[in-house]
Design an enzyme around this catalytic site. Structure first.
Site, PDB file in Angstrom:
ATOM      1  N   GLY A  43       0.791  -1.229   0.000  1.00 27.30           N
ATOM      2  CA  GLY A  43       0.000   0.000   0.000  1.00 27.30           C
ATOM      3  C   GLY A  43       0.821   1.276   0.000  1.00 27.30           C
ATOM      4  O   GLY A  43       0.324   2.339   0.379  1.00 27.30           O
ATOM      5  N   ASN A  85       1.737   2.993  -2.561  1.00 20.62           N
ATOM      6  CA  ASN A  85       1.069   3.937  -3.482  1.00 20.62           C
ATOM      7  C   ASN A  85      -0.203   4.503  -2.859  1.00 20.62           C
ATOM      8  O   ASN A  85      -0.488   5.694  -3.008  1.00 20.62           O
ATOM      9  CB  ASN A  85       0.733   3.244  -4.811  1.00 20.62           C
ATOM     10  CG  ASN A  85       1.915   3.232  -5.756  1.00 20.62           C
ATOM     11  OD1 ASN A  85       2.248   4.250  -6.350  1.00 20.62           O
ATOM     12  ND2 ASN A  85       2.573   2.084  -5.861  1.00 20.62           N
ATOM     13  N   LEU A 125      -8.982  -9.506 -10.906  1.00 22.69           N
ATOM     14  CA  LEU A 125      -9.650  -8.963 -12.089  1.00 22.69           C
ATOM     15  C   LEU A 125     -10.931  -8.256 -11.625  1.00 22.69           C
ATOM     16  O   LEU A 125     -11.636  -8.747 -10.735  1.00 22.69           O
ATOM     17  CB  LEU A 125      -9.992 -10.121 -13.038  1.00 22.69           C
ATOM     18  CG  LEU A 125     -10.473  -9.749 -14.425  1.00 22.69           C
ATOM     19  CD1 LEU A 125      -9.372  -9.030 -15.206  1.00 22.69           C
ATOM     20  CD2 LEU A 125     -10.910 -11.007 -15.183  1.00 22.69           C
ATOM     21  N   ASN A 160      -6.068   2.169 -12.948  1.00 22.95           N
ATOM     22  CA  ASN A 160      -5.067   1.215 -12.450  1.00 22.95           C
ATOM     23  C   ASN A 160      -3.656   1.734 -12.727  1.00 22.95           C
ATOM     24  O   ASN A 160      -3.437   2.482 -13.694  1.00 22.95           O
ATOM     25  CB  ASN A 160      -5.247  -0.131 -13.161  1.00 22.95           C
ATOM     26  CG  ASN A 160      -4.274  -1.187 -12.664  1.00 22.95           C
ATOM     27  OD1 ASN A 160      -4.024  -1.326 -11.460  1.00 22.95           O
ATOM     28  ND2 ASN A 160      -3.694  -1.956 -13.581  1.00 22.95           N
ATOM     29  N   HIS A 165       0.142   0.116 -13.521  1.00 24.41           N
ATOM     30  CA  HIS A 165       0.863  -1.123 -13.827  1.00 24.41           C
ATOM     31  C   HIS A 165       2.350  -0.803 -13.881  1.00 24.41           C
ATOM     32  O   HIS A 165       2.750   0.188 -14.498  1.00 24.41           O
ATOM     33  CB  HIS A 165       0.382  -1.700 -15.163  1.00 24.41           C
ATOM     34  CG  HIS A 165       0.991  -3.033 -15.448  1.00 24.41           C
ATOM     35  ND1 HIS A 165       0.541  -4.182 -14.840  1.00 24.41           N
ATOM     36  CD2 HIS A 165       2.032  -3.390 -16.229  1.00 24.41           C
ATOM     37  CE1 HIS A 165       1.296  -5.196 -15.252  1.00 24.41           C
ATOM     38  NE2 HIS A 165       2.205  -4.741 -16.090  1.00 24.41           N
TER      39      HIS A 165
HETATM   40  C1  GAR Z   1       3.066  -1.275  -7.580  1.00 29.38           C
HETATM   41  O1  GAR Z   1       4.359  -1.289  -8.151  1.00 29.38           O
HETATM   42  C2  GAR Z   1       2.013  -1.400  -8.661  1.00 29.38           C
HETATM   43  O2  GAR Z   1       2.382  -0.810  -9.871  1.00 29.38           O
HETATM   44  C3  GAR Z   1       1.926  -2.891  -8.811  1.00 29.38           C
HETATM   45  O3  GAR Z   1       2.006  -3.394  -7.507  1.00 29.38           O
HETATM   46  C4  GAR Z   1       2.851  -2.543  -6.746  1.00 29.38           C
HETATM   47  C5  GAR Z   1       2.159  -2.255  -5.423  1.00 29.38           C
HETATM   48  O4  GAR Z   1       3.023  -1.595  -4.539  1.00 29.38           O
HETATM   49  N1  GAR Z   1       0.698  -3.260  -9.463  1.00 29.38           N
HETATM   50  C6  GAR Z   1       0.599  -4.337 -10.248  1.00 29.38           C
HETATM   51  O5  GAR Z   1       1.536  -5.100 -10.450  1.00 29.38           O
HETATM   52  C7  GAR Z   1      -0.761  -4.564 -10.892  1.00 29.38           C
HETATM   53  N2  GAR Z   1      -0.671  -5.488 -11.976  1.00 29.38           N
HETATM   54  P1  GAR Z   1       2.448  -0.889  -3.237  1.00 29.38           P
HETATM   55  O6  GAR Z   1       1.495  -1.886  -2.562  1.00 29.38           O
HETATM   56  O7  GAR Z   1       3.624  -0.585  -2.388  1.00 29.38           O
HETATM   57  O8  GAR Z   1       1.702   0.348  -3.683  1.00 29.38           O
END
Ligand code: GAR
Length: 191
Positions: free
Chosen positions: A15, A17, A87, A102, A104
């Site tokens: 979390g 982000n 999904l 989203n 990615h």
């Molecule tokens: C982030 O790097 C995001 O881009 C990725 O998961 C990570 C979560 O980090 N998302 C995906 O791979 C979706 N396909 P966080 O929990 O520290 O924000």
């Protein structure tokens, strides 16, 4: 009636982000984070939510797949996926047209699709000998990582970089851009 725009954040893991997004919108009067939802009760995002004083909850897969879950989102205007791994079901895409965003951790359409998340993406990028990677912020449709692209930013991948090195560069790009891209998108679509 409230005129605030309310965001729900869906997150499956750490979390970080989600935290940056919450920090960003704390400065705004008219856009607020209503709640964080996770598919994992032990995800670290719940700790962050507690610290930041934002409500957080966990949903079970069977509830998430049912249209009745919309009841939980009746006050929500946008859904932000910040490291969310399931999904999005069709009923949710239909209920939030062009209102699910989203992030990615790669330059889509490369390194996207089912199973491509988090460290798996960075491992694949390094394995493929890519000289650059980046982030893609996009709208969500019924397929993994296939919705309209709103924004991309790139970083260099050196031959000596490990997947962890790439992850660090990607996170820096995410923190720099994701909250602002969300804000700009919402403001440019305000009625
Ligand atoms: C982030 O790097 C995001 O881009 C990725 O998961 C990570 C979560 O980090 N998302 C995906 O791979 C979706 N396909 P966080 O929990 O520290 O924000």
């Amino acid at each position: 009636m409230s005129t605030k725009i309310r965001l729900a954040i869906f997150a499956s893991g750490s979390g970080s982000n989600a935290e940056k997004i919450i920090d960003h919108f704390r400065q705004q009067q008219d856009i607020v984070i209503a709640k964080i939802w996770s598919n994992r009760s032990n995800a670290f995002v719940h700790e962050r939510a507690k610290k930041l004083d934002v409500p957080s909850e966990t949903f079970a897969k069977k509830d998430f797949k049912e249209k009745s879950f919309l009841q939980e989102l009746k006050d929500v205007d946008y859904i932000i996926l910040a490291g969310f791994l399931w999904l999005i079901p069709s009923y949710l895409v239909e209920a939030f047209p062009s209102k699910i965003i989203n992030i990615h951790p790669a330059l889509l359409p490369k390194f996207g699709g089912k199973g491509m998340y988090g460290s798996h993406v960075h491992e694949a990028v390094v394995r493929a000998g890519e000289v650059e990677s980046g982030i893609t912020i996009h709208l969500v449709n019924e397929e993994y990582d296939k919705g309209e692209i709103l924004f991309q930013a790139k970083c260099e991948v050196r031959a000596s970089d490990t997947p962890d090195d790439v992850a660090e560069k990607i996170h820096a790009l995410e923190y720099e851009h994701f909250p602002k891209v969300i804000e700009d998108y919402i403001r440019s679509h305000k009625a």
